[in-house]
Scaffold this active site. Structure first.
Site, PDB file in Angstrom:
ATOM      1  N   GLU A 192       0.844  -1.209   0.000  1.00 16.76           N
ATOM      2  CA  GLU A 192       0.000   0.000   0.000  1.00 16.76           C
ATOM      3  C   GLU A 192       0.862   1.235   0.000  1.00 16.76           C
ATOM      4  O   GLU A 192       0.583   2.213  -0.686  1.00 16.76           O
ATOM      5  CB  GLU A 192      -0.937  -0.007   1.222  1.00 16.76           C
ATOM      6  CG  GLU A 192      -1.996   1.096   1.196  1.00 16.76           C
ATOM      7  CD  GLU A 192      -1.561   2.428   1.810  1.00 16.76           C
ATOM      8  OE1 GLU A 192      -2.301   3.416   1.663  1.00 16.76           O
ATOM      9  OE2 GLU A 192      -0.473   2.500   2.426  1.00 16.76           O
ATOM     10  N   GLU A 193       1.936   1.191   0.799  1.00 14.64           N
ATOM     11  CA  GLU A 193       2.783   2.375   0.965  1.00 14.64           C
ATOM     12  C   GLU A 193       3.558   2.712  -0.316  1.00 14.64           C
ATOM     13  O   GLU A 193       4.177   3.764  -0.418  1.00 14.64           O
ATOM     14  CB  GLU A 193       3.751   2.184   2.141  1.00 14.64           C
ATOM     15  CG  GLU A 193       3.080   1.965   3.507  1.00 14.64           C
ATOM     16  CD  GLU A 193       2.377   3.197   4.061  1.00 14.64           C
ATOM     17  OE1 GLU A 193       2.388   4.255   3.406  1.00 14.64           O
ATOM     18  OE2 GLU A 193       1.792   3.094   5.154  1.00 14.64           O
ATOM     19  N   ASP A 215      -7.977   1.849   7.438  1.00 11.29           N
ATOM     20  CA  ASP A 215      -6.626   2.406   7.529  1.00 11.29           C
ATOM     21  C   ASP A 215      -6.610   3.419   8.670  1.00 11.29           C
ATOM     22  O   ASP A 215      -7.587   3.553   9.387  1.00 11.29           O
ATOM     23  CB  ASP A 215      -6.252   3.061   6.180  1.00 11.29           C
ATOM     24  CG  ASP A 215      -4.745   3.080   5.918  1.00 11.29           C
ATOM     25  OD1 ASP A 215      -3.953   3.161   6.892  1.00 11.29           O
ATOM     26  OD2 ASP A 215      -4.359   3.044   4.748  1.00 11.29           O
TER      27      ASP A 215
END
Ligand code: ZN
Ligand code: CO
Length: 329
Positions: A192-193, A215
């Site tokens: 995701e990052e 999140d």
């Protein structure tokens, strides 16, 4: 639930090397799901049956970190950021590699503090020569911040609350949901990052009727902070937008209605910068209705991310209530 949070936040798992955290989560959820698989990007996709529509939850299990780019002749490592890593918060911090090697982050001599950039910084793993260093760490190896979980009572502090606290919320909801009204796909996503990469392929293969990312989000409740209408302790946030997504209005209204019907406190969130897996889910196939529930978090992308425990508990209640309420949007 604090023990579960401690377990998942302390686990090693920078974007691109999520094996340890994936195995940890898979072991915890196995008794509570009907099926589980791992795809080619390393996403952990679990299914708990309950209805005809497919509801996908995505919580990313990767964390920010560093990748080793060079080992010099004195054994110092140079690195490249993995995700949104700030030099301000890395100096003096410790990173740990998959094999347990720990290093300290130092910097070259600077004229002024504002000259601090990641390319002037290095990792010292206690080696004196290139050979000694390379016996432990090689280029391409991924390091994650090393920092223990702290329980302050109402508030919890740890590295990787982004988004392991959301993983813990999803795990706890899976454990305790009574009558799921949908086929629930609980997806623990990777990378995701690095740009919502795992969620992109997971959403394509699951092809849900509805996707909700879980999140953390930033807050506007610290001294002279940015202006943002989210605070710790006021409940989980139902997102309206971030840089990656305009949440589907029907999904947002459904989430708000479920919160109201179950007397769960919540706040609305407009995040100016930053993205979530919902952005990737929504733009999959012909477009998928998507929303986000966020746990408010101070000091995001530092070694000491802080959340409010009541927000976490209310987040579990909201996710569980969503699992149990049919979506008719
Ligand atoms: Zn995140
Ligand atoms: Co993040």
């Amino acid at each position: 639930m604090k023990e579960l949070i401690k377990q998942v936040v302390e686990c090693y798992g920078p974007a691109g090397n999520e094996k340890a955290i994936r195995e940890l989560i898979a072991g915890i959820i196995a008794p509570f799901v009907d099926e589980m698989r791992v795809d080619n990007l390393g996403n952990l996709i679990a299914l708990k049956r309950g209805g005809d529509k497919k509801l996908m939850f995505a919580a990313h299990m990767d964390e920010i970190g560093v990748m080793v780019t060079h080992v010099d002749k004195h054994g110092f490592l140079r690195f490249y950021p993995v995700g949104g890593v700030s030099p301000l918060t890395m100096l003096g911090n410790r990173v740990v590699f998959e094999n347990g090697t720990t290093g300290v982050i130092g910097s070259e001599k600077l004229e002024a503090q504002k000259d601090l950039t990641l390319n002037k910084m290095f990792i010292d793993i206690g080696a004196s020569t290139k050979e000694e260093a390379e016996a432990k760490v090689r280029i391409g190896d991924l390091g994650a911040v090393s920092r223990e979980f702290v329980d302050l009572g109402p508030r919890l502090v740890a590295k990787a609350m982004d988004a392991r606290v959301a993983c813990a919320v999803l795990i706890e909801a899976l454990k305790t949901v009574a009558n799921p009204a949908h086929d629930i796909y609980a997806v623990f996503t990777t990378q995701e990052e690095l740009g919502l990469r795992g969620a992109r392929v997971a959403a394509y293969s699951v092809s849900p009727d509805l996707g909700i990312a879980l999140d953390v989000t930033r807050t506007g409740d610290t001294p002279s902070s940015m202006i943002m209408d989210v605070s710790l302790g006021k409940g989980p946030a139902v997102k309206i937008r971030d840089s990656s997504v305009l949440c589907t209005p029907a999904v947002r209204r459904y989430m708000e209605q479920v919160a109201k019907d179950n007397s769960i406190p919540y706040q609305l969130e407009v995040l100016e910068a930053g993205g979530t897996d919902a952005g990737a889910i929504q733009l999959t196939q012909g477009g998928i209705p998507a929303g986000v529930m966020s746990i408010p978090c101070r000091y995001v992308h530092t070694a000491s991310e802080m959340v409010d425990y009541a927000d976490v508990e209310n987040g579990v209640k909201l996710v569980r209530a969503i699992m149990e309420t049919k979506y008719t949007g």
